[in-house]
Design an enzyme around this catalytic site. Structure first.
Site, PDB file in Angstrom:
ATOM      1  CE  LYS A  44      -0.334   0.156   5.052  1.00  0.00           C
ATOM      2  NZ  LYS A  44      -1.219   0.262   6.223  1.00  0.00           N
ATOM      3  NE  ARG A 142      -6.085   0.766  11.725  1.00  0.00           N
ATOM      4  CZ  ARG A 142      -4.924   0.421  11.164  1.00  0.00           C
ATOM      5  NH1 ARG A 142      -3.915   1.280  11.168  1.00  0.00           N
ATOM      6  NH2 ARG A 142      -4.751  -0.772  10.638  1.00  0.00           N
ATOM      7  CE1 TYR A 272      12.239  32.407   3.242  1.00  0.00           C
ATOM      8  CE2 TYR A 272      12.099  30.009   3.295  1.00  0.00           C
ATOM      9  CZ  TYR A 272      12.003  31.213   2.598  1.00  0.00           C
ATOM     10  OH  TYR A 272      11.659  31.202   1.274  1.00  0.00           O
ATOM     11  CG  MET A 320       8.213  23.997  -0.991  1.00  0.00           C
ATOM     12  SD  MET A 320       6.984  25.026  -1.812  1.00  0.00           S
ATOM     13  CE  MET A 320       6.034  25.608  -0.408  1.00  0.00           C
TER      14      MET A 320
END
Length: 394
Positions: A44, A142, A272, A320
């Site tokens: 998966k 779950r 940053y 990013m």
């Protein structure tokens, strides 16, 4: 072909060693020595970021006989690639999902009266019984049917099977502490599943059962039952000590390159908000990879990369699409390979180090790289290095 189409969309590279996948699957198959117990390779989420089609083929070569996915589209991707092994897809939100799965010969999971109705609809629409695995919640809290609802679901399943609309293959569940050796919930959940299995048999359903995941498949032969489902083990992503106990090999290597070098003076802020300031004059290297490529921003100030076999810290905030490396007084060259995740024998940073640094599982780190723009290649002993198999896009 347009000239620009040959230029990578991004500059992060993922290399998947299919020989490691095959080896790890063979380890599980050898531990699960009872021939009656099948091995399901869980592929998966694009095989945890490793590439579903290539990994599925390697796992089947290594001795897996089943494939496991979450959704019908994942299963159909495997079928379109020519993989005809049994597949179980376990999450469905519509009757159409189960119709498509059943038409493709994919087993489906049922966990409620609603999803059972989807399976019945699929059997009626396709003209052959939907193969159903009934999921029971044995303690994970779950997915899976609660025990209070089990009797009514079994009765409805028995009725639908008698009409030739479904075939109930197994009851199954998922362990809550499957990667914690000796946890008391393992025995408790096994007993809950045994109760559900006996109840299904008593109702007249001739079903099998499966419960064990990766570590329990390797350490609890009493939980093998009729099948084990192995995900993290075949990718070499089990916790460090367990991985080495069974000679499981991580299959993923992640690299980029040096895009720019520069020397900065003491006091220069980096990235940053200037979270990091150069304590002295030193050399920086810019690496064109960031959180858009799967590198967690939370690793800012906590990770290192390897250049020419030597580790250098990443400084300042991860952006990013870029990160900055402190090379100190060393000089590196633009264009040189930068290893973000590599192998322990080479002294490279590892996927387990990343996971530990941000308090997550290596599986989450690996799935971060399941992005269409990532440059993924696969390597095997027989075919060497090649681009990933995208035949499912045809």
């Amino acid at each position: 072909m347009e000239a620009w189409s040959n230029i990578p969309r991004r500059y992060l590279n993922v290399l998947v060693d299919l020989s490691a996948i095959e080896h790890n699957t063979r380890v599980v198959r050898q531990v699960v020595g009872r021939p009656a117990a099948a091995v399901m390779a869980v592929v998966k989420a694009d095989a945890y970021g490793h590439g579903a089609i290539d990994v599925a083929r390697a796992a089947l070569r290594g001795g897996a006989t089943w494939l496991g996915v979450c959704t019908t589209p994942e299963a159909l991707e495997l079928r379109r690639a020519g993989l005809d092994a049994p597949i179980l897809a376990w999450l469905h939100n519509s009757a159409e999902s189960m119709r498509l799965a059943t038409a493709a010969g994919v087993d489906v999971s049922v966990q409620s009266a609603r999803t059972l109705a989807f399976a019945v609809d699929a059997g009626r629409a396709v003209g052959r019984p939907a193969r159903v695995h009934l999921e029971v919640d044995t303690g994970l809290g779950r997915g899976g049917a609660a025990f209070d609802h089990l009797a009514s679901i079994l009765n409805a399943a028995k009725s639908a099977q008698s009409q030739g609309l479904i075939n109930v293959v197994s009851v199954w569940s998922h362990l809550s502490h499957g990667e914690v050796r000796g946890h008391n919930t393992l025995d408790e959940q096994a007993e809950f599943l045994a109760r559900a299995w006996r109840q299904a048999k008593k109702s007249g359903l001739n079903v099998r059962r499966h419960l064990a995941g990766s570590l329990s498949a390797l350490t609890r032969p009493d939980l093998h039952f009729d099948m084990v489902r192995t995900g993290s083990a075949i990718y070499g992503l089990l916790p460090y000590s367990e991985r080495h106990s069974f000679d499981l090999r991580p299959a993923m290597r992640v690299t980029s390159h040096v895009a720019l070098t520069k020397r900065v003076e003491a006091g220069q802020g980096v990235s940053y908000e200037h979270d990091w300031i150069a304590p002295k004059a030193l050399n920086l290297a810019l690496v064109p990879a960031g959180y858009a490529d799967g590198v967690p921003r939370s690793l800012s100030g906590q990770m290192a990369v390897s250049i020419r076999g030597r580790r250098y810290p990443v400084v300042g905030r991860i952006c990013m699409d870029q990160m900055i490396v402190n090379c100190g007084d060393e000089e590196v060259e633009e264009g040189e390979e930068v290893v973000l995740i590599g192998g322990e024998p080479d002294g490279d940073p590892t996927i387990h180090e990343w996971a530990l640094a941000v308090n997550t599982t290596p599986c989450e780190i690996a799935t971060n790289f399941s992005r269409s723009h990532v440059n993924r290649q696969v390597m095997s002993a027989t075919s060497g290095l090649r681009d990933r198999d995208d035949s499912h896009d045809l």
